[in-house]
Every structure is written in structure tokens, then in C-alpha cells.
Design a protein around this motif. Sequence first.
Motif, PDB file in Angstrom:
ATOM      1  N   LEU A  90       0.825  -1.211   0.000  1.00 30.25           N
ATOM      2  CA  LEU A  90       0.000   0.000   0.000  1.00 30.25           C
ATOM      3  C   LEU A  90       0.857   1.259   0.000  1.00 30.25           C
ATOM      4  O   LEU A  90       0.589   2.212  -0.742  1.00 30.25           O
ATOM      5  N   SER A  91       1.896   1.272   0.823  1.00 25.86           N
ATOM      6  CA  SER A  91       2.758   2.453   0.879  1.00 25.86           C
ATOM      7  C   SER A  91       3.530   2.632  -0.424  1.00 25.86           C
ATOM      8  O   SER A  91       3.731   3.767  -0.883  1.00 25.86           O
ATOM      9  N   ARG A  95       3.059   5.944  -3.813  1.00 31.29           N
ATOM     10  CA  ARG A  95       4.030   6.800  -4.491  1.00 31.29           C
ATOM     11  C   ARG A  95       3.607   7.102  -5.924  1.00 31.29           C
ATOM     12  O   ARG A  95       3.945   8.162  -6.461  1.00 31.29           O
ATOM     13  N   PHE A  96       2.880   6.191  -6.554  1.00 34.60           N
ATOM     14  CA  PHE A  96       2.453   6.405  -7.935  1.00 34.60           C
ATOM     15  C   PHE A  96       1.295   7.401  -8.032  1.00 34.60           C
ATOM     16  O   PHE A  96       0.922   7.808  -9.130  1.00 34.60           O
ATOM     17  N   LEU A  97       0.728   7.771  -6.894  1.00 35.97           N
ATOM     18  CA  LEU A  97      -0.389   8.717  -6.885  1.00 35.97           C
ATOM     19  C   LEU A  97       0.037  10.120  -6.479  1.00 35.97           C
ATOM     20  O   LEU A  97      -0.807  11.015  -6.394  1.00 35.97           O
ATOM     21  N   GLU A  98       1.322  10.320  -6.221  1.00 35.83           N
ATOM     22  CA  GLU A  98       1.782  11.595  -5.670  1.00 35.83           C
ATOM     23  C   GLU A  98       1.466  12.780  -6.575  1.00 35.83           C
ATOM     24  O   GLU A  98       1.081  13.849  -6.092  1.00 35.83           O
ATOM     25  N   LEU A  99       1.624  12.619  -7.878  1.00 35.84           N
ATOM     26  CA  LEU A  99       1.431  13.745  -8.790  1.00 35.84           C
ATOM     27  C   LEU A  99      -0.040  13.966  -9.130  1.00 35.84           C
ATOM     28  O   LEU A  99      -0.519  15.104  -9.131  1.00 35.84           O
ATOM     29  N   ARG A 103      -3.349  14.109  -2.282  1.00 36.66           N
ATOM     30  CA  ARG A 103      -4.043  13.949  -1.004  1.00 36.66           C
ATOM     31  C   ARG A 103      -4.326  12.476  -0.715  1.00 36.66           C
ATOM     32  O   ARG A 103      -4.115  11.997   0.405  1.00 36.66           O
ATOM     33  N   LEU A 104      -4.794  11.754  -1.731  1.00 33.29           N
ATOM     34  CA  LEU A 104      -5.043  10.324  -1.559  1.00 33.29           C
ATOM     35  C   LEU A 104      -3.741   9.580  -1.285  1.00 33.29           C
ATOM     36  O   LEU A 104      -3.706   8.649  -0.468  1.00 33.29           O
ATOM     37  N   SER A 105      -2.679   9.994  -1.952  1.00 31.55           N
ATOM     38  CA  SER A 105      -1.372   9.376  -1.722  1.00 31.55           C
ATOM     39  C   SER A 105      -0.953   9.521  -0.263  1.00 31.55           C
ATOM     40  O   SER A 105      -0.478   8.565   0.362  1.00 31.55           O
ATOM     41  N   LYS A 106      -1.149  10.708   0.282  1.00 31.91           N
ATOM     42  CA  LYS A 106      -0.779  10.959   1.680  1.00 31.91           C
ATOM     43  C   LYS A 106      -1.630  10.124   2.628  1.00 31.91           C
ATOM     44  O   LYS A 106      -1.130   9.555   3.606  1.00 31.91           O
TER      45      LYS A 106
END
Length: 213
Positions: A90-91, A95-99, A103-106
Motif C-alpha cells: 500500500l505504501s 508513491r504512484f499517486l503523488e502527482l 491527497r489520496l497518496s498521503k
Amino acid sequence: QEPYHWPLLIYLLLVCLYPFASSCAHTFSSMSARARHICYFCDYGALSLYSLSSAFAYGAYAMPDPWVSGILHRYFVPVAALNSFVCTGLSCYSRFLELERPRLSKVLRTAAFVYPFLYDNIPLFYRLLSCFWSDSSWNDAVAGYCYHLLFAFLTGFLFTSHLPERSSTPGGDIGFSPRAGHSHQLFHICAVLGTHFQLEAIVCDVRSRRAWL
């Protein structure tokens, strides 16, 4: 050479791994975008292994007296191993959602760290509550676990709040300026301090509960 100390040995080996992996991640992550992802994947894996090592130690030495040989005690480490596997994935996925979805990535990354922490510390929460609500004895191990949990919560707060740099003002008071430090630096300091108190508490339990366990 005694089986009684094997969980402690596993904990000691893995507790040294996550600061090393984190140092390597911060050192080499600037080489390229690919290297950054790989470095932090290893960092997250090391954190999950540290979480699993805590479960090994707690299951062997810190389990509350009424829970010893119970259902939770028997399945505590296997469930922690599953948690480590799932939360590592999950963590890393976060990282692939950061850009695109920062917010969801965090949220996903925070959940991947918070959930195994809460699960691993169920025995500690019970022991601490027992000390406050009943006649359970207060000892050095319980005091160490209190400090460990305190610094763990500070670590989580710094990770999610991004203080003090969020409220920094150029030329302002040192408490609100970049000179006060970056939250990620303070995050690592609190994490290591929390691990120190955790180690001290586990060693106290290893010594004091050996005859009974």
C-alpha cells in the motif's frame, strides 16, 4: 543460543535496518526518479520489517498476563506478518499517486504506517490501561513503553502536520522559522528516540518476565 532470546535477536537485527534503509533512501533518491522510487520502496519495506520485529518482541515478552496462550497471542505474529506485507504494498502504491492525487497518496501512506503501529501496540495499550484502571504494577518496562508511545505519536503528528515549516515566516521568531528545523528531520529524531525507549522497555520485560514466561 537460548530460544527464549531469539525474538529479541530478530528485533535487534531489524531495528537496525530501518534507520540504515532510510539513510540510504535520502542519500541516493536524488540520482533519478527511478532511483527515488526504488530507494523509498526499500525504505517502506524496512519500516514494515521493523513493525514485524516489534510484533515478534511483543508477542514473546510484552503480552499481558491474561492474554498469554490465548487466541490473540497465538495469532498475533502471523497477523502482523500479513499486515506488514499488505502495508508495504500500500505504501509503495501510494508513491504512484503523488502527482495526480497527492491527497489520496498521503492518506494511503499514512494509513499504511498507522494501522500496523496500532495493531502491534494492542498489548501495550492494554497494559497501560491496566496500570491506570486496576492494581497492575507499574514498572520500568511500562514507563519505557509510555515514552515509546509518546514519541511515536509525536512522529505521526510531525509526519502528517508538516510543522514547523508549514507556519514558517521569513525573518520571524525562531519557533516559526526554517531555523527551527524541518518536520521530516524532527520526524526521524522522534522515531529513533521512540525506538530507543521501546528497546529499553523490551529488555526490561525480557529480564523481569523470563521466569514466568
